[in-house]
Motif scaffolding. Structure first.
Motif, PDB file in Angstrom:
ATOM      1  N   ALA A  21      25.262  24.503  -3.256  1.00  0.00           N
ATOM      2  CA  ALA A  21      26.525  23.917  -3.694  1.00  0.00           C
ATOM      3  C   ALA A  21      26.525  23.454  -5.134  1.00  0.00           C
ATOM      4  N   ALA A  22      25.648  22.517  -5.500  1.00  0.00           N
ATOM      5  CA  ALA A  22      25.875  21.736  -6.712  1.00  0.00           C
ATOM      6  C   ALA A  22      24.883  21.962  -7.836  1.00  0.00           C
TER       7      ALA A  22
ATOM      8  N   ALA B  65      30.146  17.313 -14.462  1.00  0.00           N
ATOM      9  CA  ALA B  65      30.758  16.041 -14.055  1.00  0.00           C
ATOM     10  C   ALA B  65      29.757  14.919 -13.864  1.00  0.00           C
ATOM     11  N   THR B  66      28.517  15.257 -13.497  1.00  0.00           N
ATOM     12  CA  THR B  66      27.572  14.202 -13.115  1.00  0.00           C
ATOM     13  C   THR B  66      26.137  14.661 -13.263  1.00  0.00           C
ATOM     14  N   ASP B  67      25.252  13.743 -13.629  1.00  0.00           N
ATOM     15  CA  ASP B  67      23.834  13.992 -13.473  1.00  0.00           C
ATOM     16  C   ASP B  67      23.546  13.993 -11.975  1.00  0.00           C
ATOM     17  N   MET B  68      22.477  14.693 -11.577  1.00  0.00           N
ATOM     18  CA  MET B  68      22.218  14.875 -10.148  1.00  0.00           C
ATOM     19  C   MET B  68      20.750  14.642  -9.843  1.00  0.00           C
ATOM     20  N   VAL B  69      20.485  13.936  -8.747  1.00  0.00           N
ATOM     21  CA  VAL B  69      19.125  13.722  -8.267  1.00  0.00           C
ATOM     22  C   VAL B  69      19.088  14.153  -6.798  1.00  0.00           C
ATOM     23  N   PHE B  70      18.354  15.224  -6.522  1.00  0.00           N
ATOM     24  CA  PHE B  70      18.231  15.746  -5.164  1.00  0.00           C
ATOM     25  C   PHE B  70      16.941  15.214  -4.550  1.00  0.00           C
TER      26      PHE B  70
ATOM     27  N   GLU C  67       0.827  -1.189   0.000  1.00  0.00           N
ATOM     28  CA  GLU C  67       0.000   0.000   0.000  1.00  0.00           C
ATOM     29  C   GLU C  67       0.872   1.253   0.000  1.00  0.00           C
ATOM     30  N   PRO C  68       0.466   2.300  -0.736  1.00  0.00           N
ATOM     31  CA  PRO C  68       1.249   3.548  -0.733  1.00  0.00           C
ATOM     32  C   PRO C  68       1.395   4.096   0.682  1.00  0.00           C
ATOM     33  N   SER C  69       2.603   4.512   1.043  1.00  0.00           N
ATOM     34  CA  SER C  69       2.851   5.030   2.391  1.00  0.00           C
ATOM     35  C   SER C  69       3.496   6.409   2.395  1.00  0.00           C
ATOM     36  N   ALA C  70       4.096   6.820   1.295  1.00  0.00           N
ATOM     37  CA  ALA C  70       4.719   8.146   1.233  1.00  0.00           C
ATOM     38  C   ALA C  70       4.944   8.541  -0.221  1.00  0.00           C
ATOM     39  N   LYS C  71       4.929   9.847  -0.461  1.00  0.00           N
ATOM     40  CA  LYS C  71       5.317  10.389  -1.753  1.00  0.00           C
ATOM     41  C   LYS C  71       6.558  11.238  -1.543  1.00  0.00           C
ATOM     42  N   VAL C  72       7.593  10.886  -2.257  1.00  0.00           N
ATOM     43  CA  VAL C  72       8.908  11.494  -2.061  1.00  0.00           C
ATOM     44  C   VAL C  72       9.239  12.412  -3.219  1.00  0.00           C
ATOM     45  N   PHE C  73       9.545  13.654  -2.883  1.00  0.00           N
ATOM     46  CA  PHE C  73       9.861  14.667  -3.901  1.00  0.00           C
ATOM     47  C   PHE C  73      11.339  14.618  -4.274  1.00  0.00           C
ATOM     48  N   TYR C  74      11.611  14.808  -5.563  1.00  0.00           N
ATOM     49  CA  TYR C  74      12.992  14.865  -6.029  1.00  0.00           C
ATOM     50  C   TYR C  74      13.090  15.813  -7.218  1.00  0.00           C
ATOM     51  N   ILE C  75      14.293  16.273  -7.473  1.00  0.00           N
ATOM     52  CA  ILE C  75      14.611  17.006  -8.705  1.00  0.00           C
ATOM     53  C   ILE C  75      15.806  16.317  -9.345  1.00  0.00           C
ATOM     54  N   ALA C  76      15.651  15.886 -10.583  1.00  0.00           N
ATOM     55  CA  ALA C  76      16.746  15.263 -11.326  1.00  0.00           C
ATOM     56  C   ALA C  76      17.208  16.195 -12.423  1.00  0.00           C
ATOM     57  N   TYR C  77      18.509  16.447 -12.480  1.00  0.00           N
ATOM     58  CA  TYR C  77      19.114  17.229 -13.557  1.00  0.00           C
ATOM     59  C   TYR C  77      19.967  16.273 -14.396  1.00  0.00           C
ATOM     60  N   THR C  78      19.632  16.126 -15.663  1.00  0.00           N
ATOM     61  CA  THR C  78      20.376  15.217 -16.523  1.00  0.00           C
ATOM     62  C   THR C  78      20.850  15.953 -17.764  1.00  0.00           C
ATOM     63  N   GLN C  79      22.094  15.739 -18.124  1.00  0.00           N
ATOM     64  CA  GLN C  79      22.666  16.407 -19.291  1.00  0.00           C
ATOM     65  C   GLN C  79      22.113  15.775 -20.561  1.00  0.00           C
TER      66      GLN C  79
ATOM     67  N   ASN D 225      27.995   5.745 -19.487  1.00  0.00           N
ATOM     68  CA  ASN D 225      29.238   6.356 -19.028  1.00  0.00           C
ATOM     69  C   ASN D 225      29.028   7.573 -18.138  1.00  0.00           C
ATOM     70  N   ARG D 226      27.838   8.089 -18.114  1.00  0.00           N
ATOM     71  CA  ARG D 226      27.551   9.314 -17.388  1.00  0.00           C
ATOM     72  C   ARG D 226      27.249   9.009 -15.919  1.00  0.00           C
ATOM     73  N   PRO D 227      28.051   9.531 -14.972  1.00  0.00           N
ATOM     74  CA  PRO D 227      27.754   9.297 -13.565  1.00  0.00           C
ATOM     75  C   PRO D 227      26.421   9.931 -13.169  1.00  0.00           C
ATOM     76  N   VAL D 228      25.776   9.350 -12.176  1.00  0.00           N
ATOM     77  CA  VAL D 228      24.586   9.953 -11.591  1.00  0.00           C
ATOM     78  C   VAL D 228      24.773   9.948 -10.077  1.00  0.00           C
ATOM     79  N   SER D 229      24.531  11.121  -9.467  1.00  0.00           N
ATOM     80  CA  SER D 229      24.762  11.284  -8.035  1.00  0.00           C
ATOM     81  C   SER D 229      23.451  11.612  -7.338  1.00  0.00           C
ATOM     82  N   PHE D 230      23.241  10.998  -6.185  1.00  0.00           N
ATOM     83  CA  PHE D 230      22.015  11.181  -5.413  1.00  0.00           C
ATOM     84  C   PHE D 230      22.352  11.997  -4.158  1.00  0.00           C
ATOM     85  N   PHE D 231      21.691  13.136  -4.033  1.00  0.00           N
ATOM     86  CA  PHE D 231      22.003  14.110  -2.988  1.00  0.00           C
ATOM     87  C   PHE D 231      20.934  14.101  -1.899  1.00  0.00           C
ATOM     88  N   PHE D 232      21.384  14.285  -0.655  1.00  0.00           N
ATOM     89  CA  PHE D 232      20.453  14.461   0.455  1.00  0.00           C
ATOM     90  C   PHE D 232      21.142  15.263   1.545  1.00  0.00           C
TER      91      PHE D 232
END
Length: 506
Positions: free
Chosen positions: A126-127, A157-162, A85-97, A104-111
């Motif tokens: 910062a990023a 340098a990296t795609d980013m997901v906050f 059952e759904p228990s939470a909705k999590v917000f994120y912002i992804a920036y991808t080149q 080959n493209r790194p992806v970094s997860f920020f918190f």
């Protein structure tokens, strides 16, 4: 992170009133909107029902002399309980080149940390492609912060997901009464983040990409735990971890024992060296050696008396700039949260950057609990309003929800585990370094940070038997949010860029 007794260690505050900020959209970036879909409120989802559908926008940014085309995806992922059952909705912002090879493209997860802090700090501080800059002549003036293109964005340098942790930012549990048990704890939080990352990786077909974790403050604890949960629960082994002003061993940042006090002392000395224009790496090394040598041995032994005590307190006072009477009152073990330690000559020094000061509203003294802190209760609040405007006006994600920049509810509900606040993470980090021979850890600290002092990172690295050579420690002129200083933010990006390049040179 937050010390449970007083205000915060990062990022929370006992004063939940946000300051206004002079947020203005940057003019240089180009933007096109691919889709912005409306979504009706779903009352059965509680506040989470106020979250709109995902918004995808396209942008261009000039960084490092090159024009970068990138896509910003502001949206949510749904977490489910053990019954599906759904228990939470999590917000994120992804920036991808745009146009980059996913393999080959790194992806970094920020918190961020807290526990209880949203990801706006790392995103706009910062990023991310935008940065909130404060007046150069008054960096504690949050009302006049301006949002501009970030020349030091990590996007080259990296795609980013906050990601906002559940209960922070725009992330909301569907049932508040169940949220603490499901999400507000060291292990529960790590499992949730690991699942969020796995869902994003799967949805975007990024299994082959190099994967990185980036955490600030309590995000140090979180990054270690998430890396472990990803490996054990989601079968995903990360390539690297970046920690900014991290908490790793919580008992080293309390100052309630001789070793903890010794970890903090070099930051006091570095702040005084900066104020007297004597700050050099060599001087900081000498401060660390003094703190872990003569200072620690004195604190750990029978308290000195008479002339020996006077000599010791005088020496600590001269090295730190703290009045000798205050040093003596605290028996040489300085409490950075104490008003007596922070107040001097009508100015109040910051816990998160001891070289920053504001006019002391209580120069005659006050209980420590009521002594204000300018970073989290003052100018740092500007990140919340700036983020709200940026996400709505630039990224097309509009909601009636208030952005929970700092949630005391989450922080106060946190389950640290069997050892309480003094949770230990070095054993998990040691295991990861041994199991994963290609894992490299980048640690960034500010010299003047009293919340998570650099001495704790240095000591932890030096006492890891396997893989210490894969932990790089980088020190900058600044405090807990070292990136708030443009020169240090630029230096951080330079070092981080080299880190990613070395990791992905193949």
């Amino acid at each position: 992170m937050i010390r449970p007794s007083l205000a915060a260690l990062l990022l929370t505050s006992a004063l939940p009133v946000a300051l206004s900020t002079g947020w203005t959209p940057a003019l240089a970036a180009e933007k096109t909107v691919e889709k912005i879909a409306d979504k009706p409120t779903d009352r059965k989802d509680g506040l989470a029902g106020l979250l709109p559908a995902d918004s995808v926008t396209h942008h261009k940014l000039t960084a490092g002399g090159h024009v970068i085309s990138y896509t910003a995806h502001a949206g949510t992922v749904t977490l489910r309980d053990d019954k599906g059952e759904p228990s939470a909705k999590v917000f994120y912002i992804a920036y991808t080149q745009d146009g980059a090879s996913p393999a080959n493209r790194p992806v970094s997860f920020f918190f961020n940390g807290g526990p209880g802090a949203g990801s706006a700090y790392l995103n706009l501080g910062a990023a991310g492609p935008k940065v909130l800059e404060f007046p150069a002549n008054n960096p504690t003036d949050g009302a006049n912060g301006k949002l501009v293109d970030n020349p030091d964005t990590w996007l080259p340098a990296t795609d980013m997901v906050f990601i906002d942790a559940v209960g922070t930012g725009y992330s909301r549990p569907l049932d508040d009464e169940k949220a603490a048990k499901l999400y507000y704890g060291v292990k529960e939080d790590a499992s949730a983040f690991a699942k969020i990352i796995q869902l994003w990786v799967g949805e975007n077909a990024r299994q082959a990409s190099p994967h990185y974790l980036v955490g600030e403050s309590y995000g140090g604890v979180r990054s270690i735990q998430v890396a472990n949960a990803l490996q054990e629960e989601q079968n995903l082994i990360v390539n690297g971890i970046v920690m900014i002003s991290p908490a790793i061993e919580m008992n080293y940042i309390t100052g309630n024992n001789p070793l903890g006090a010794a970890m903090i002392l070099p930051s006091f000395i570095a702040s005084h060296l900066d104020e007297t224009h004597q700050l050099t790496p060599e001087a900081v090394d000498a401060a660390y050696s003094y703190a872990l040598g003569p200072y620690l041995s004195t604190l750990a032994n029978v308290p000195p008396k008479g002339e020996a005590a006077t000599k010791f307190y005088t020496e600590v006072s001269q090295k730190t700039g703290i009045p000798e009477a205050v040093v003596a009152k605290q028996s040489g073990a300085l409490d950075p949260m104490s008003h007596d330690v922070r107040s001097r000559d009508g100015r109040l020094h910051g816990l998160y950057d001891f070289t920053q000061t504001i006019a002391d509203p209580y120069p005659d003294g006050i209980d420590n609990e009521n002594s204000p802190e300018m970073t989290l209760s003052g100018f740092g609040r500007a990140y919340g309003n700036a983020f709200t405007g940026y996400v709505a006006n630039e990224l097309g994600f509009k909601t009636e929800l208030t952005y929970e920049l700092l949630s005391m509810k989450v922080n106060g509900s946190w389950n640290y585990g069997p050892h309480g606040f003094l949770t230990e993470q070095t054993p998990v980090l040691r295991k990861l370094l041994a199991l994963d021979p290609s894992l490299h850890v980048f640690v960034a600290n500010g010299y003047f940070d009293m919340a998570c002092p650099f001495g704790t990172s240095r000591w932890t690295r030096d006492h890891i038997p396997v893989g210490a050579d894969r932990i790089s420690l980088h020190l900058y002129a600044g405090g807990h949010m070292l990136y708030a200083r443009p020169t240090s933010r630029s230096a951080l990006w330079h070092d981080v860029n080299a880190y990613y390049a070395a990791q992905n040179k193949g």
